[in-house]
Write an enzyme that holds these catalytic residues in place. Structure first.
Site, PDB file in Angstrom:
ATOM      1  N   GLU A   1       0.782  -1.351   0.025  1.00 33.55           N
ATOM      2  CA  GLU A   1      -0.089  -0.084  -0.064  1.00 33.55           C
ATOM      3  C   GLU A   1       0.886   1.262   0.023  1.00 33.55           C
ATOM      4  O   GLU A   1       0.526   2.470  -0.696  1.00 33.55           O
ATOM      5  CB  GLU A   1      -0.984   0.006   1.431  1.00 33.55           C
ATOM      6  CG  GLU A   1      -1.733  -1.148   1.337  1.00 33.55           C
ATOM      7  CD  GLU A   1      -1.369  -2.292   2.438  1.00 33.55           C
ATOM      8  OE1 GLU A   1      -0.196  -2.692   1.993  1.00 33.55           O
ATOM      9  OE2 GLU A   1      -2.202  -2.732   3.138  1.00 33.55           O
TER      10      GLU A   1
ATOM     11  N   CYS B   1      -2.783  -2.966   7.570  1.00 35.70           N
ATOM     12  CA  CYS B   1      -2.418  -2.732   8.872  1.00 35.70           C
ATOM     13  C   CYS B   1      -2.384  -1.321   9.311  1.00 35.70           C
ATOM     14  O   CYS B   1      -3.085  -0.660   8.492  1.00 35.70           O
ATOM     15  CB  CYS B   1      -0.828  -3.019   9.162  1.00 35.70           C
ATOM     16  SG  CYS B   1       0.073  -2.066   8.124  1.00 35.70           S
TER      17      CYS B   1
END
Length: 142
Positions: free
Chosen positions: A48, A76
């Protein structure tokens, strides 16, 4: 999401955890990435983050309004925080991450009302395909 799965395969081929991500606005690919924490020696080089960095460079701005980030695994804490800071409009992810996912598995970070930006999200898109890649990767490492 199919492109994100291809990027996850690229990570696996490099002995990285198979996660891929891409940032899109109005059907245009702005940035993409795959996990590179080992090869880059960088604990922040999650798929990401790599995709967000590429998109920000492409548009010349760290803010990425009206974009969607597609990723093969639930983000996360670090990656979810980056989505908020970048002002990404929407997150679409494949598989849930029961140990470290903060969108819906361990908590609902993106639904936190105190943040100054809200990221809409949807999970479960091609979850089985993503989960199979992750299971095969970790099975081979054991």
């Amino acid at each position: 999401m199919r492109r994100a799965l291809e990027l996850a395969d690229r990570a696996a081929a490099r002995q990285e955890v198979p996660i891929g991500a891409l940032v899109v606005r109005d059907g245009q690919l702005l940035g993409e990435g795959w996990n590179q924490v080992i090869s880059a020696g960088d604990p922040t080089a999650h798929a990401e983050i790599v995709a967000l960095r590429a998109a920000a460079r492409r548009v010349g701005n760290y803010r990425l309004p009206d974009t969607t980030l597609y990723v093969t695994l639930e983000p996360c804490t670090m990656c979810a925080g980056a989505l908020v800071h970048a002002r990404v409009a929407q997150l679409v992810f494949a598989a849930c991450e029961p140990r470290a996912g903060v969108v819906c598995s361990t908590c609902n970070m993106l639904d936190e009302p105190r943040f100054n930006h809200r990221v809409r999200w949807q999970g479960g898109i091609l979850a089985a395909e993503s989960g199979e890649r992750l299971q095969a990767f970790f099975r081979a490492r054991r």
